[in-house]
Design a protein around this motif. Structure first.
Motif, PDB file in Angstrom:
ATOM      1  N   ASP A 102       0.850  -1.192   0.000  1.00  0.00           N
ATOM      2  CA  ASP A 102       0.000   0.000   0.000  1.00  0.00           C
ATOM      3  C   ASP A 102       0.885   1.241   0.000  1.00  0.00           C
ATOM      4  N   LEU A 103       0.941   1.922  -1.122  1.00  0.00           N
ATOM      5  CA  LEU A 103       1.817   3.084  -1.247  1.00  0.00           C
ATOM      6  C   LEU A 103       1.314   4.275  -0.450  1.00  0.00           C
ATOM      7  N   VAL A 104       0.043   4.250  -0.032  1.00  0.00           N
ATOM      8  CA  VAL A 104      -0.445   5.296   0.858  1.00  0.00           C
ATOM      9  C   VAL A 104       0.204   5.144   2.225  1.00  0.00           C
ATOM     10  N   THR A 105       0.317   3.895   2.684  1.00  0.00           N
ATOM     11  CA  THR A 105       0.919   3.614   3.988  1.00  0.00           C
ATOM     12  C   THR A 105       2.435   3.676   3.927  1.00  0.00           C
ATOM     13  N   HIS A 106       3.011   3.024   2.913  1.00  0.00           N
ATOM     14  CA  HIS A 106       4.466   2.946   2.817  1.00  0.00           C
ATOM     15  C   HIS A 106       5.082   4.246   2.326  1.00  0.00           C
ATOM     16  N   GLY A 107       4.327   4.977   1.496  1.00  0.00           N
ATOM     17  CA  GLY A 107       4.916   6.138   0.848  1.00  0.00           C
ATOM     18  C   GLY A 107       5.867   5.682  -0.244  1.00  0.00           C
ATOM     19  N   GLY A 108       6.561   6.614  -0.860  1.00  0.00           N
ATOM     20  CA  GLY A 108       7.535   6.242  -1.874  1.00  0.00           C
ATOM     21  C   GLY A 108       6.893   5.950  -3.222  1.00  0.00           C
ATOM     22  N   GLU A 109       7.747   5.559  -4.180  1.00  0.00           N
ATOM     23  CA  GLU A 109       7.307   5.274  -5.535  1.00  0.00           C
ATOM     24  C   GLU A 109       7.277   3.773  -5.760  1.00  0.00           C
ATOM     25  N   VAL A 110       6.519   3.358  -6.778  1.00  0.00           N
ATOM     26  CA  VAL A 110       6.344   1.935  -7.057  1.00  0.00           C
ATOM     27  C   VAL A 110       7.683   1.244  -7.269  1.00  0.00           C
ATOM     28  N   VAL A 111       8.550   1.828  -8.087  1.00  0.00           N
ATOM     29  CA  VAL A 111       9.821   1.193  -8.439  1.00  0.00           C
ATOM     30  C   VAL A 111      10.674   0.927  -7.201  1.00  0.00           C
ATOM     31  N   HIS A 112      10.850   1.935  -6.374  1.00  0.00           N
ATOM     32  CA  HIS A 112      11.711   1.779  -5.215  1.00  0.00           C
ATOM     33  C   HIS A 112      11.119   0.825  -4.184  1.00  0.00           C
ATOM     34  N   GLU A 113       9.795   0.849  -4.029  1.00  0.00           N
ATOM     35  CA  GLU A 113       9.172  -0.046  -3.056  1.00  0.00           C
ATOM     36  C   GLU A 113       9.236  -1.502  -3.522  1.00  0.00           C
ATOM     37  N   LEU A 114       9.037  -1.745  -4.811  1.00  0.00           N
ATOM     38  CA  LEU A 114       9.158  -3.108  -5.333  1.00  0.00           C
ATOM     39  C   LEU A 114      10.595  -3.605  -5.238  1.00  0.00           C
ATOM     40  N   THR A 115      11.524  -2.716  -5.552  1.00  0.00           N
ATOM     41  CA  THR A 115      12.942  -3.089  -5.437  1.00  0.00           C
ATOM     42  C   THR A 115      13.285  -3.450  -4.003  1.00  0.00           C
ATOM     43  N   LYS A 116      12.798  -2.669  -3.065  1.00  0.00           N
ATOM     44  CA  LYS A 116      13.061  -2.941  -1.650  1.00  0.00           C
ATOM     45  C   LYS A 116      12.434  -4.273  -1.231  1.00  0.00           C
ATOM     46  N   CYS A 117      11.213  -4.533  -1.693  1.00  0.00           N
ATOM     47  CA  CYS A 117      10.563  -5.816  -1.385  1.00  0.00           C
ATOM     48  C   CYS A 117      11.406  -6.988  -1.881  1.00  0.00           C
ATOM     49  N   ALA A 118      11.889  -6.884  -3.114  1.00  0.00           N
ATOM     50  CA  ALA A 118      12.686  -7.963  -3.699  1.00  0.00           C
ATOM     51  C   ALA A 118      13.989  -8.165  -2.935  1.00  0.00           C
ATOM     52  N   GLN A 119      14.621  -7.077  -2.548  1.00  0.00           N
ATOM     53  CA  GLN A 119      15.889  -7.176  -1.831  1.00  0.00           C
ATOM     54  C   GLN A 119      15.694  -7.721  -0.423  1.00  0.00           C
ATOM     55  N   ASP A 120      14.681  -7.197   0.303  1.00  0.00           N
ATOM     56  CA  ASP A 120      14.443  -7.641   1.678  1.00  0.00           C
ATOM     57  C   ASP A 120      14.067  -9.115   1.730  1.00  0.00           C
ATOM     58  N   TRP A 121      13.320  -9.562   0.736  1.00  0.00           N
ATOM     59  CA  TRP A 121      12.848 -10.955   0.707  1.00  0.00           C
ATOM     60  C   TRP A 121      13.866 -11.885   0.042  1.00  0.00           C
ATOM     61  N   LYS A 122      14.928 -11.305  -0.524  1.00  0.00           N
ATOM     62  CA  LYS A 122      15.987 -12.042  -1.219  1.00  0.00           C
ATOM     63  C   LYS A 122      15.432 -12.834  -2.409  1.00  0.00           C
ATOM     64  N   ALA A 123      14.589 -12.193  -3.182  1.00  0.00           N
ATOM     65  CA  ALA A 123      14.043 -12.812  -4.391  1.00  0.00           C
ATOM     66  C   ALA A 123      15.142 -13.023  -5.415  1.00  0.00           C
ATOM     67  N   ASP A 124      15.077 -14.130  -6.151  1.00  0.00           N
ATOM     68  CA  ASP A 124      16.018 -14.318  -7.260  1.00  0.00           C
ATOM     69  C   ASP A 124      15.348 -14.109  -8.614  1.00  0.00           C
ATOM     70  N   LEU A 125      14.040 -13.825  -8.611  1.00  0.00           N
ATOM     71  CA  LEU A 125      13.333 -13.484  -9.847  1.00  0.00           C
ATOM     72  C   LEU A 125      12.182 -12.552  -9.505  1.00  0.00           C
TER      73      LEU A 125
END
Length: 321
Positions: A102-125
Motif C-alpha cells: 500500500d503506497l499510501v501507507t508505505h509512501g515512496g514510488e512503485v519502483v523503489h518499493e518493489l525493489t526494496k521488497c525484492a531485496q528484503d525478501w531475497k528474491a532471485d526473480l
C-alpha cells in the motif's frame, strides 16, 4: 493463442519468485506464466501493488472526489487480482503468500518499493507485466519495467501486454542473445537450468551494420571485425552450454544476424528473429549501467522491452558470484 506443448516436470531455475500484481491486463498475463516456473521447491510471494488514489485519479478532488472510498475500491481490486493469481499455483505445489504493498501507507514510488521488497525478501526473480504505450502516453508513463531494470538486483521476467500466448509446462523455444560478455554467459547458465531434452535453443549475435558508417575506417574492415567478434561470441556460448548440460540434453543452434544499414537497430533485429523463429522466451544478459553511461549508451534490453511481444528474461551481470 496457446503454445501446444506438453506438460513437463520442471526443475525450476528460481527458488524465490516475487510476482508483482495489480488489476491490469498486463499483470494478469504475467501471472499466468509464473506457475510454469514453480514447483514444490519454489517459494512465491505475490505482491499486490496498491497505488495512491490521488496518483491514479489526479483530478478527483476537483470533482467531489472521496479519497477513502476510492482507496477502498482500489484495495478490493488489488486483493481480488492477488487471489486470482494465487489460485493459479494450486497444482504447482509451490509455497505461495500474498503481500499488499500500500503506497499510501508505505509512501515512496512503485519502483523503489518493489525493489526494496525484492531485496528484503531475497528474491532471485521478479516478475511483472509490461504495458507498452505508444505516442504521448509512452512519454508520460513509460513501462514500469524500464526503471526497475536500473535498480533491481535480481533477474527480471517481463511479459509484454501484447504477448498473445501462454506456456504449457514451461518454455520450449528459447532465443538467447549472446554478445560474449560475462552478463551474457550468466544468462546462458540460466537458460541451461530452464531447458530440458525437448527444448529448442537458439543463440543469436547481432551485427549492427547501421553503426558502421565512418569516414576513417573502411566499411569492409569494420564489418569483418564485427563478424569475427560475433563468431567468437557464438562459439563461446556453444562451448559454455555444452559444459553445462548432460548428454542427451537440448541442442544449441546459433545464428549471426545483421541489422539493416539504415533505420534499424540491434533490439529490433532480436525481436524480429524471435517472431520469425516462434520463440516463446527471449533471454538477455544486462549490464546494469546507471547514470551518465546509461544515458549515453542507452540499453538494448530497454528497447527490446519496449517493442517485444515475447516474454523476456533479463539476467543481471551484478548477480554473478
Amino acid at each position: 493463442m496457446e503454445l501446444q506443448t506438453e506438460n513437463l516436470d520442471t526443475v525450476t531455475a528460481f527458488k524465490r519468485i516475487l510476482l508483482c500484481v495489480d488489476p491490469t491486463v498486463a499483470s494478469a498475463r504475467a501471472a499466468a506464466f509464473v506457475p510454469n516456473l514453480a514447483n514444490k521447491e519454489t517459494h512465491v510471494r505475490i505482491v499486490g501493488v496498491l497505488e495512491n488514489a490521488r496518483a491514479v485519479i489526479p483530478f478527483g478532488p476537483l470533482a467531489a472526489f472521496h479519497l477513502s472510498a476510492a482507496h477502498a475500491q482500489l484495495l478490493a481490486a488489488v486483493e481480488s487480482a492477488c487471489a486470482v493469481a494465487k489460485e493459479m499455483f494450486t497444482s504447482s505445489g509451490a509455497v505461495v503468500e500474498i503481500q499488499i504493498l500500500d503506497l499510501v501507507t508505505h509512501g515512496g514510488e512503485v519502483v523503489h518499493e518493489l525493489t526494496k521488497c525484492a531485496q528484503d525478501w531475497k528474491a532471485d526473480l521478479l516478475v511483472m507485466g509490461s504495458r507498452q504505450h505508444q505516442g504521448l502516453l509512452h512519454w508520460i508513463e513509460g513501462p514500469l519495467s524500464e526503471p526497475l531494470m536500473k535498480f533491481a538486483e535480481c533477474a527480471i521476467f517481463v511479459i509484454p501486454e501484447r504477448c498473445d500466448f501462454v506456456w504449457r509446462g514451461g518454455p520450449q523455444r528459447i532465443l538467447f542473445a549472446a554478445d560474449g560478455s560475462s552478463a551474457s554467459q550468466e544468462a546462458l547458465r540460466t537458460v541451461a537450468r530452464l531447458a530440458n531434452a525437448r527444448t529448442d535453443l537458439r543463440a543469436v549475435h547481432v551485427l549492427d551494420l547501421a553503426a558502421l558508417l565512418t569516414d576513417f575506417v573502411p566499411h569492409t574492415l569494420l564489418q569483418d571485425a564485427l563478424v569475427e567478434q560475433g563468431d567468437t561470441a557464438l562459439a563461446s556460448a556453444s562451448e559454455l552450454f555444452e559444459g553445462l548440460t548432460d548428454a542427451g540434453g537440448p541442442r544449441l543452434d546459433t545464428a549471426l544476424l545483421r541489422t539493416d544499414e539504415a533505420n534499424d537497430d540491434v533490439a529490433h533485429a532480436i525481436v524480429r528473429e524471435a517472431a520469425r523463429w516462434h520463440a516463446d522466451l527471449l533471454v538477455m544478459g544486462t549490464h546494469g549501467r546507471r547514470g551518465v553511461v546509461r544515458c549515453l549508451l542507452g540499453s538494448v534490453a530497454n528497447r527490446v522491452v519496449a517493442v517485444a511481444r515475447t516474454p523476456l528474461l533479463l539476467v543481471r551481470e551484478k548477480d554473478i558470484p
